[in-house]
Design an enzyme around this catalytic site. Structure first.
Site, PDB file in Angstrom:
ATOM      1  N   GLY A  17       0.826  -0.807  -0.179  1.00 37.49           N
ATOM      2  CA  GLY A  17       0.000   0.002  -0.020  1.00 37.49           C
ATOM      3  C   GLY A  17       1.046   1.398  -0.212  1.00 37.49           C
ATOM      4  O   GLY A  17       2.201   1.289  -0.449  1.00 37.49           O
ATOM      5  N   SER A  18       0.417   2.134   0.763  1.00 36.88           N
ATOM      6  CA  SER A  18       0.928   3.594   0.595  1.00 36.88           C
ATOM      7  C   SER A  18       2.079   3.639   1.046  1.00 36.88           C
ATOM      8  O   SER A  18       3.080   3.306   1.847  1.00 36.88           O
ATOM      9  CB  SER A  18      -0.088   4.765   1.889  1.00 36.88           C
ATOM     10  N   CYS A  19       2.529   4.753   0.413  1.00 40.85           N
ATOM     11  CA  CYS A  19       4.443   5.180   0.341  1.00 40.85           C
ATOM     12  C   CYS A  19       4.526   5.808   1.725  1.00 40.85           C
ATOM     13  O   CYS A  19       5.159   5.862   2.401  1.00 40.85           O
ATOM     14  CB  CYS A  19       5.169   5.563  -0.442  1.00 40.85           C
TER      15      CYS A  19
END
Length: 611
Positions: A70-72
């Site tokens: 998912g998210s950085c």
């Protein structure tokens, strides 16, 4: 490898990403975890309501997961956890991991506080699952159920350059790199190049390369740590050396006060955005930088963060970027240098998984819910592998369709890109995008799996009133605003339902010029710029809100944990219908019903398909 004595003792030798010593109760899972939207940075609770560890706390534990996903922004969340002593004492991965490892590197380099991070092989990772809930020790590369030599500390602090020897390994340095290291371009660039080189070692990169532009995701306010980091770089004289755009921030800069946002939070988030613009970044404030005129061209080497933006850049634009963690993005912007590895290199853009999708016989029934649902499904199948998708050649997805697909894909996969044969630019045929055939697996998607994903995203089982329609995750494009206007035209919104759209300042301006903003505001739509749904909480989401509907696969996944509300997923048309009637009927789209009706399914792909 694992060894056990007659007393069933644990002894594993791992590979060190960040060195240290620790002791804690093991919390283990075989499912990847996104820290952004998946872990509360203030409490350490796992809030991803789709994850098997949901509800558990990672404070003072040894966390073992295959990798992040998912998210950085997971690096930012982990930094906050470490700085407020709510994080794990150590992390064990099955595979090389960049995002969370970078969060620990920044904690060590900038704040002198770190935890051990290791990888172990697949066999050992399966074995260690059996120790879930039991106490284990980490000492350097050793993992055991007993202390080694001396009592380990909770965290290993590094305070001076002498104590923090830079592990250059085999990274070849240019004259410019050496000048950065010597501080000839200032202390901010010196700190930045140290972080870059430590990440290069983890990646196995042997040299750095120039990039033409950077998209920074670290401007999201995850807590005091993210602000201290950015302001420290700015105060050290940091200035970007390449064109740099900024991701969505945590507030609508122009409206947050009248929206009732807590002043302490709003001011801190505003200071964070200012720290980045002070360093020369452009105040674009969008999670969809591919909608900007500055979007990179095919083959261009860039350094983008933000998971959906990375996947779109690699897959749809054919540009080249790794999935850069928050904080590494600004480090690259300050130097213009990035590790030469990952999808920057041809070899690492090849697919190791072929996914064959059943063909919907009546293509005309496909609506815009198809692409985020399919992206979510394929992301789960390709948890860490770049997939090549077959079976969609007859379709003509728009840029927004591919945006929705990629955002949902990136939510549940750690892969930096995908190929759709016959559609994405590098996938002119299957053969040109797959790796060595002996290493490639093939998966046939069963039609019933569409229904399973539909039920996952429609996570509430209640048939209740809709209070909020959430649109624009990732940011709405001008074309999507135009479509929304056409769907709302002649309709009357239910007074009890809020309809909110997030988009960039640039898109909002174009939509206003075209007359769409005024028309949609008359219908009852509220627009927010600068921020995006993964950062929006109360009071923008009214406290009375119980149920939310969205057309975003990404937000349908993250939303329950981020907001505590019931969530529904559907097409844009279904969202407008819910806004007008105050209720979501939950009727499955025709294409989905067809997909699960065996008489309507044909397979245009034969076993052993080739390019």
């Amino acid at each position: 490898m694992v060894s056990t004595s007659p007393e069933n003792r644990l002894a594993i030798e791992g590979h060190v990403l960040v060195s240290g010593r620790a002791f804690g109760k093991l919390v283990a899972s075989q499912l990847e975890l996104s820290f952004w939207g998946g872990v509360n940075p203030e409490t350490g609770e796992i809030i991803d309501r789709h994850h098997v560890l949901s509800g558990k706390y990672i404070q003072d534990t040894i966390l073992a997961i295959p990798s992040s996903r998912g998210s950085c922004s997971g690096s930012g969340v982990l930094l906050e956890l470490l700085l407020n002593n709510k994080g794990p004492k150590g992390i064990i991965f099955q595979r090389r991991e960049d995002i969370l490892s970078l969060g620990v590197i920044v904690a060590e380099e900038i704040f002198g506080k770190a935890i051990p991070v290791l990888t172990i092989d697949a066999t050992d990772f399966q074995q260690i699952q059996q120790w879930d809930g039991r106490c284990i020790f980490i000492d350097g590369s050793n993992i055991s159920d007993h202390a080694i030599n001396k009592k380990p500390g909770q965290h290993q602090s590094r305070n001076t350059d002498n104590e923090r020897k830079l592990p250059l390994s085999n990274v070849k340095l240019s004259d410019l790199d050496k000048a950065f290291l010597e501080g000839e371009h200032g202390e901010a660039s010196r700190a930045a190049i140290r972080i870059i080189l430590r990440m290069a070692k983890i990646l196995g990169a042997t040299e750095l390369m120039d990039v033409t532009q950077v998209h920074v995701d670290g401007c999201i306010y995850t807590g005091p740590g993210s602000l201290k980091f950015a302001e420290k770089l700015r105060d050290l004289g940091g200035k970007v050396r390449v064109p740099t755009s900024l991701n969505s921030i945590s507030i609508d800069q122009k409206r947050w006060r009248i929206q009732g946002v807590d002043s302490a939070f709003g001011e801190a988030a505003g200071r964070l955005a200012s720290a980045y613009t002070d360093m020369g970044a452009r105040p674009t404030f969008t999670c969809a930088p591919y909608q900007l005129e500055s979007a990179p061209k095919f083959g261009e080497q860039v350094a983008w963060a933000e998971s959906n933006a990375v996947v779109y850049a690699n897959s749809v634009l054919g540009a080249r970027t790794m999935k850069y963690p928050d904080f590494l993005d600004i480090a690259i912007a300050l130097t213009g240098r990035a590790p030469k590895g990952g999808p920057h290199v041809d070899l690492h853009r090849l697919a190791s998984l072929i996914i064959r999708v059943p063909t919907i016989k009546n293509v005309a029934t496909i609506d815009d819910s198809f692409y985020p649902l399919l992206g979510y499904q394929i992301g789960q199948l390709a948890s860490s592998c770049i997939p090549a998708v077959l079976g969609l050649e007859a379709l003509n997805p728009s840029k927004d369709d591919l945006k929705a697909f990629g955002a949902a894909f990136a939510t549940v996969s750690s892969a930096p890109m995908f190929h759709i044969v016959g559609i994405t630019p590098e996938a002119t045929s299957l053969n040109v995008v797959i790796g060595p055939k002996e290493l490639v697996r093939t998966i046939d998607v069963a039609p019933e799996e569409f229904l399973e994903c539909w039920d996952q995203l429609n996570s509430s089982s209640k048939n209740q009133q809709i209070d909020l329609v959430s649109l624009g995750n990732p940011h709405f494009s001008l074309a999507e605003i135009r479509t929304l206007a056409s769907l709302c035209r002649g309709q009357i919104k239910e007074s009890t339902v809020n309809v909110m759209v997030t988009c960039s300042r640039s898109t909002h301006g174009l939509a206003r010029q075209a007359g769409f903003i005024e028309e949609l505001e008359e219908f009852g739509v509220k627009f927010m710029t600068d921020t995006c749904w993964c950062m929006i909480t109360e009071p923008m989401i009214p406290p009375s809100t119980k149920a939310i509907i969205t057309n975003s696969g990404k937000y349908a996944h993250y939303g329950p944990g981020l907001t505590g509300r019931d969530f529904y997923f559907g097409s844009l048309g279904a969202c407008v219908e819910a806004a007008c009637h105050g209720r979501y009927r939950g009727t499955k789209p025709r294409w989905l019903l067809d997909a699960t009706n065996s008489s309507s399914i044909t397979s245009s792909i034969k076993t052993g398909a080739s390019g």
